[in-house]
Design an enzyme around this catalytic site. Structure first.
Site, PDB file in Angstrom:
ATOM      1  N   GLY A 127      -0.170 -11.646  24.641  1.00  0.00           N
ATOM      2  CA  GLY A 127       0.609 -12.549  25.506  1.00  0.00           C
ATOM      3  C   GLY A 127       1.589 -11.771  26.356  1.00  0.00           C
ATOM      4  N   SER A 129       1.026 -11.075  30.454  1.00  0.00           N
ATOM      5  CA  SER A 129       1.135 -11.537  31.848  1.00  0.00           C
ATOM      6  C   SER A 129       1.489 -13.020  31.913  1.00  0.00           C
ATOM      7  CB  SER A 129      -0.194 -11.342  32.568  1.00  0.00           C
ATOM      8  OG  SER A 129      -0.530  -9.985  32.611  1.00  0.00           O
ATOM      9  N   SER A 161      -7.187 -12.970  27.126  1.00  0.00           N
ATOM     10  CA  SER A 161      -8.578 -13.001  26.673  1.00  0.00           C
ATOM     11  C   SER A 161      -8.609 -13.330  25.185  1.00  0.00           C
ATOM     12  CB  SER A 161      -9.284 -11.682  26.975  1.00  0.00           C
ATOM     13  OG  SER A 161      -8.465 -10.604  26.647  1.00  0.00           O
ATOM     14  N   GLU A 244      -3.531   1.119  25.478  1.00  0.00           N
ATOM     15  CA  GLU A 244      -4.515   0.417  26.314  1.00  0.00           C
ATOM     16  C   GLU A 244      -5.116   1.356  27.355  1.00  0.00           C
ATOM     17  OE1 GLU A 244      -3.061  -2.734  28.908  1.00  0.00           O
ATOM     18  OE2 GLU A 244      -5.002  -3.731  28.780  1.00  0.00           O
TER      19      GLU A 244
END
Lengths: 399, 358
Positions: A127, A129, A161, A244
């Site tokens: 959580g 953006s 996602s 990431e």
């Protein structure tokens, strides 16, 4: 310059190959956006047992407990990619949250979350953006207001996602509304089953809903579910984002895609002629091979920096921009090589490779944008890599 | 596993960079180009002092016996300085040709002389070998050469030439009968090439040469050209970044405009993976014979294309001043341009890569 592997690493690579030969037929890949099913969880359990998943996670948190060795990590990725065998579950929980928990989590958080996440039983979504906080992530507005032992969370996230499949979320919320924007954020971990969470699928140009919008209305999150200190969420998030970027810049996957493209060009015909006879397509294929080989060599260079703990400088800042662009160009050429047939969607029996190339093109365009847009990457390269002036602070004309 | 330069390699590169930066400025570069000098004499003498002509030569002939990776690091600095000096033809191609295919006597005579800096040997890939030209090809019969070849490297003051033709290598002394040469005028005045004409010119065979050794020389040439473009391109990026931090328009440094910053970032992102590719290709030249051709093809193609983009964008960041003769940025753009097309274009390199894999 020494491109030979140490005897230990040669033995380790041999062990991976033997494992793949012995158990590879049990491998089950996770379909993006879906929960791992029983087969994927069983495959993951086998990988954990043999140390090809969670290899460097301590035993007490459900890992294999091997001492950290980046070369081993690379060999695992390389060998599984080469064999086109899915290397277990690689979701955001495992690749981003687990390393962050290990670095910054409390003992209780590590014990509660790491093992089930590694096993694939606990699925996470990210959580970060928000509709008004994309590239300017630190401008996020989802609020967490203190109320006794809880924070009450209200607001909206986007580009989440697997939200509809997730058990848990790691989420950035503004807990200090009067602090400067980077210092007012906290990092909360909470259940997606909590009351007050509404999930709406976000359909993309691929025709599928790989993402969601998530709405929070008075969601109660206990204070002990904060990762890192209050107001320190930006730093925690940056730790996650580093994991990431490492996850996105993977030339082993690109090599696999290139091999598929090369195969497609070899096998396909147009107007009764092999498409390999087209000089224009050949030239484009070779241009991509130039970039792919450069990236493979570049990976070795960055790997060496990681092993030595030295700063790669500008060489480290360009990989996301260069890698995602190359990957997208591979998809585009695969579609172009198919000519009109490239226009067909999955439901047409004549579609090539199940229509996967169009889906990849859409997803990989998303990767150019996600995780720091190409334009943000160029700012970073120019400012941090080349020492150019930073963006001037915007003047707020309304205020 | 360690994919990085050693301390010695970094020191070598730094010493060449420092020496050339001190010696070659735009004024002396302009003097060489305008007066069609064969070389920048003090730069060449410094190269000799640093042992550059001896770099690849085995110790038994008075050389240092280093590898293609060191040679590529030096080439990068030659490109960065736009050094008007022999290198690719004499110090790399003729040296390698003699080392790997020459007779004991040829090695003793020529390698010793070259390593000591007492002479140079030009190099010619003749038309049939290069495959990219249309002039009358050179042919050998009974130890004499006839025909014409263009784009001979490091030939102006050479004591001899190595000529690649008919899948063989031939050594022709500069004073041989029937040999005439005509200077060529190319875009890159920093490394003048020339045309050689052979009229029943006597030549010595390099006894161990064959098709493979000529292919390997082409690989060497492409790796060195790629490294030269890498250095020249980074010089053009550094100049663009420096200019963007002093030039003001609209009351701001132009480097604070995102449009300008992004041009600079794109240049860096396009060229820098090429450094890793050049290192790998050069390493493969001595250590991975089955990989070298593929990597040499891609190094030549990628650095040529990325270099070309950098040359153009660096000039754009400079604005109008970028295209002036006075600024001199064009010398580096032309050097990159010559590396790109000479001995095969990026397209030719891609074609060769494709054929190599099928």
């Amino acid at each position: 310059m020494d491109l030979t592997l140490s005897p230990n690493h040669i033995a380790f690579r041999q062990a991976i190959r033997e494992f793949i030969a012995l158990y590879g037929d049990r491998a089950e890949g996770v379909i993006p956006g879906q929960r791992p099913g029983p087969k994927q969880i069983a495959w993951q359990a086998l990988l954990l047992e043999h140390g090809y998943a969670g290899r460097f996670v301590p035993l007490e948190y459900g890992g294999y407990g091997a001492p950290y060795d980046i070369m081993e990590q690379r060999l695992i990725v390389e060998e599984f990619s080469r064999a086109a065998i899915p290397a277990g579950i690689g979701n955001q929980g495992i690749s981003m949250l687990v390393p962050t928990l290990l670095e910054l989590g409390t003992e209780q958080q590590k014990r509660d979350y790491i093992a089930p996440t590694l096993r694939g039983e606990m699925v996470w979504c990210q959580g970060y953006s928000e509709p008004n906080a994309g590239s300017d992530l630190a401008a996020l507005q989802t609020r967490g207001v203190e109320d006794g032992e809880n924070f009450i969370v209200n607001g909206q996230k986007i580009w989440t996602s697997t939200a509809h499949e997730a058990d848990m979320i790691f989420c950035l919320v503004r807990t200090e509304p009067h602090a400067p924007k980077h210092e007012g954020i906290s990092y909360l971990l909470f259940s997606m089953d909590d009351p007050g969470i509404d999930i709406r699928p976000l359909k993309t140009m691929s025709g599928r809903a790989e993402f969601n919008e998530v709405f929070f209305t008075d969601v109660r999150v206990p204070r002990i579910q904060m990762l890192g200190e209050r107001g320190d969420g930006w730093r925690v998030a940056n730790a996650t984002l580093q994991h990431e970027r490492a996850y996105l810049a993977n030339s082993a996957l690109l090599s696999q895609r290139y091999a598929e493209l090369s195969q497609l060009i070899k096998e396909n015909q147009r107007n009764g002629q092999a498409i390999t006879t087209s000089q224009a397509l050949q030239e484009r294929l070779m241009q991509l091979q130039s970039r792919l080989l450069a990236l493979k060599c570049h990976d070795l260079r960055l790997l060496t920096h990681s092993m030595k703990g030295t700063d790669p400088g500008i060489a480290g800042l360009i990989t996301k921009l260069y890698g995602t662009e190359t990957r997208y160009q591979v998809d585009v050429l695969a579609l172009d090589a198919q000519g009109e047939l490239g226009l067909l969607n999955q439901s047409d029996p004549r579609v090539r490779d199940g229509g996967v190339w169009f889906e990849r093109e859409a997803m990989d365009l998303g990767l150019i944008i996600g995780g720091g847009t190409a334009q943000i990457q160029k700012n970073i390269i120019a400012e941090r890599g080349l020492g150019m002036p930073r963006e001037p602070k915007p003047v707020n004309k309304e205020g | 596993m360690e994919f990085a330069l050693s301390e010695d390699q970094i020191m070598l590169q730094d010493s060449v960079r420092n020496a050339l930066t001190d010696l070659v400025d735009v004024a002396s570069l302009r003097d060489c180009v305008d007066n069609q000098r064969s070389r920048h004499e003090s730069a060449w003498q410094t190269m000799v002092q640093l042992g550059i002509p001896a770099l690849l030569v085995p110790e038994q002939y008075g050389g240092i016996g280093l590898s293609m990776l060191e040679a590529a690091l030096v080439a990068e600095e030659m490109g960065r300085a736009c050094a008007p000096s022999p290198y690719l033809g004499s110090c790399i191609l003729s040296t390698l040709a003699l080392m790997h295919t020459g007779s004991a006597a040829q090695k003793q005579q020529w390698l010793s002389m070259m390593a000591a800096g007492n002479g140079t040997v030009g190099f010619a890939f003749t038309e049939l070998v290069s495959g990219y030209r249309v002039t009358q090809p050179v042919h050998q019969q009974n130890g004499t050469l006839n025909g014409t070849t263009l784009f001979v490297l490091d030939g102006r003051e050479a004591d001899a030439y190595i000529v690649a033709c008919d899948q063989q290598l031939w050594l022709v002394e500069a004073n041989a009968s029937g040999l005439t040469f005509t200077p060529q005028h190319t875009i890159d005045g920093s490394r003048p090439t020339l045309e050689l004409n052979f009229n029943n010119t006597p030549a010595q065979c390099l006894p161990d040469a064959n098709r493979t050794s000529i292919e390997q020389l082409l690989n060497a040439a492409w790796i060195i050209q790629a490294a030269d473009s890498l250095g020249a391109a980074w010089k053009m990026i550094d100049d663009a970044v420096a200019y963007a931090q002093v030039r003001r328009q609209f009351g701001r440094l132009i480097g604070s405009f995102q449009a300008v910053k992004h041009l600079c970032a794109e240049m860096a992102a396009d060229i820098e993976p090429g450094r890793s590719l050049v290192w790998y290709a050069a390493h493969a030249f001595d250590n991975a014979p089955d990989e070298v051709t593929l990597y040499a093809c891609h190094a030549k193609a990628l650095l040529s294309d990325a270099g070309h983009i950098v040359a153009r964008k660096s000039i754009e960041v400079h604005g109008g001043i970028g295209i002036t003769d006075d600024l001199g940025l064009h010398y580096w753009a032309k050097r990159i341009g010559q590396n790109r097309m000479l001995l095969g274009s990026p397209h030719d390199a891609h074609q060769r890569a494709m054929q190599h894999q099928t």
